[in-house]
Design a protein around this motif. Structure first.
Motif, PDB file in Angstrom:
ATOM      1  N   MET A 256       0.824  -1.207   0.000  1.00  0.00           N
ATOM      2  CA  MET A 256       0.000   0.000   0.000  1.00  0.00           C
ATOM      3  C   MET A 256       0.859   1.259   0.000  1.00  0.00           C
ATOM      4  N   LEU A 257       1.970   1.197   0.719  1.00  0.00           N
ATOM      5  CA  LEU A 257       2.873   2.356   0.739  1.00  0.00           C
ATOM      6  C   LEU A 257       3.438   2.615  -0.647  1.00  0.00           C
ATOM      7  N   ALA A 260       0.745   4.295  -2.773  1.00  0.00           N
ATOM      8  CA  ALA A 260      -0.035   5.333  -2.080  1.00  0.00           C
ATOM      9  C   ALA A 260      -0.298   6.536  -2.977  1.00  0.00           C
ATOM     10  N   THR A 265      -4.097   6.713   2.302  1.00  0.00           N
ATOM     11  CA  THR A 265      -3.452   5.428   2.007  1.00  0.00           C
ATOM     12  C   THR A 265      -2.098   5.328   2.703  1.00  0.00           C
ATOM     13  N   LEU A 266      -1.366   6.439   2.741  1.00  0.00           N
ATOM     14  CA  LEU A 266      -0.054   6.461   3.395  1.00  0.00           C
ATOM     15  C   LEU A 266      -0.183   6.118   4.875  1.00  0.00           C
ATOM     16  N   ALA A 269      -1.176   2.479   5.442  1.00  0.00           N
ATOM     17  CA  ALA A 269       0.031   1.663   5.273  1.00  0.00           C
ATOM     18  C   ALA A 269       0.879   1.703   6.536  1.00  0.00           C
TER      19      ALA A 269
END
Length: 355
Positions: A256-257, A260, A265-266, A269
């Motif tokens: 996810m990172l 992102a 999202t960041l 993660a």
């Protein structure tokens, strides 16, 4: 008979009063906690911003910046080996003063750590406290023989009496039985080290610098929430239900990172990575010390943390060229593969009974 009973009763009262009169949050504990907090805060702040600083201030390439971060962390590892003999020769407090003075030369936090260390009061030696408590307990036994407490348990251990200077140094610094599970945790910290080293320039590239500064806050909170559940599951289910899902969650967080697109999202993660490391690291540490005799606990802990230090030290050196070749997002894709390898290594070692 009544004299023995009276003596036992007085001894219990004496022992009970002794235990009551030893609070945890003493001045020495508080000052030691604060000095340790300054030291760790200094380490993690530098570790996170050093790569971006080298790239901005000195126009270094990603690879060179990674080497700078790696050398910084490996220096900490070398100090672990030199610290033990130095403490034996010059004393714990003297080495602590020298260490904080050296940190103060370079760093906004070393000065505070040095001040807090200087404020630590004189404590009764741990060995003497244990000896006094043992003597209190022995007073309950009418025919107990006197015990010589002139040597600590560590100096009486078989490892300490083995011949050969090199073997003694190895036994004092390393617990070889920890290496298999330490290697599993080492793999997870290869991913963690790359995240720490390159998160700052990556967030700059995404124009999410203001959000990136909260990444490790969310990460730490996720670890804090995970720890109690980790301990409970480890006691009831063993390590496999923690290690394998831990690597899986870590891989998802890293993935996810890498993709992102926004702040939300960041931070998600960050939470997943915190949960993953929060399951892997304490479980590995518990496994490393589960069957250790008391006198080897410290060495086993030190060996386990040494493995994480090595991983964090070499990770930016390894993945700096990867970033140069395929970019930050490509590096995070590679880190997913690292997590899968970690899970596979644990599964194999666990099946063979090595961890």
């Amino acid at each position: 008979m009544s004299d023995i009973s009276l003596s036992s009763s007085k001894s219990r009262q004496h022992s009970s009063s002794r235990s009551v009169k030893q609070p945890i949050f003493t001045r020495s504990f508080n000052m030691g906690f604060l000095s340790s907090l300054m030291l760790r805060a200094n380490f993690y702040l530098l570790n996170i911003v050093m790569a971006a600083y080298c790239m901005t201030r000195f126009h270094a390439s990603v690879s060179v910046a990674g080497v700078a971060v790696g050398v910084f962390t490996i220096g900490c590892l070398i100090a672990r080996f030199l610290g033990g003999p130095a403490v034996d020769k010059f004393g714990l407090k003297n080495i602590t003063y020298v260490g904080f003075a050296a940190v103060f030369v370079a760093s906004a936090l070393g000065l505070f750590g040095l001040i807090f260390t200087l404020l630590i009061g004189k404590e009764e030696p741990e060995a003497q406290r244990e000896a006094d408590m043992m003597m209190d307990d022995m007073a309950l036994e009418a025919n107990a023989q006197p015990v010589d407490f002139s040597e600590t348990q560590a100096t009486k251990s078989p490892a300490a009496k083995e011949p050969g200077t090199m073997r003694r140094m190895v036994n004092k610094s390393l617990e070889l039985s920890v290496l298999p599970v330490g290697f599993v945790v080492f793999i997870s910290y290869l991913a963690y080290g790359a995240i720490c080293s390159y998160l700052d320039p990556f967030s700059v590239q995404l124009h999410l610098t203001s959000v990136g500064q909260y990444f490790f806050v969310v990460y730490a909170l996720a670890m804090l929430v995970t720890r109690p559940l980790t301990a409970k599951l480890l006691d009831h289910r063993g390590p496999a239900p923690l290690m394998l899902p831990g690597f899986a969650v870590l891989a998802v967080g890293v993935g996810m990172l890498g993709i992102a697109p926004n702040a939300e999202t960041l931070l998600i993660a960050a939470a997943l990575i915190g949960c993953g490391i929060g399951a892997i690291q304490p479980t590995g540490l518990a496994m490393a010390t589960a069957h250790m005799p008391k006198e080897r606990f410290t060495v086993a802990n030190g060996t386990s943390y040494m493995m994480t230090d090595i991983a964090c030290g070499i990770s930016p050196i390894i993945f700096g060229p990867v970033v140069s070749a395929i970019g930050y997002r490509g590096m995070y894709t590679v880190l997913i593969a690292v997590c899968i390898v970690g899970a596979a290594v644990f599964a194999v070692l666990h099946k063979k009974g090595r961890v």
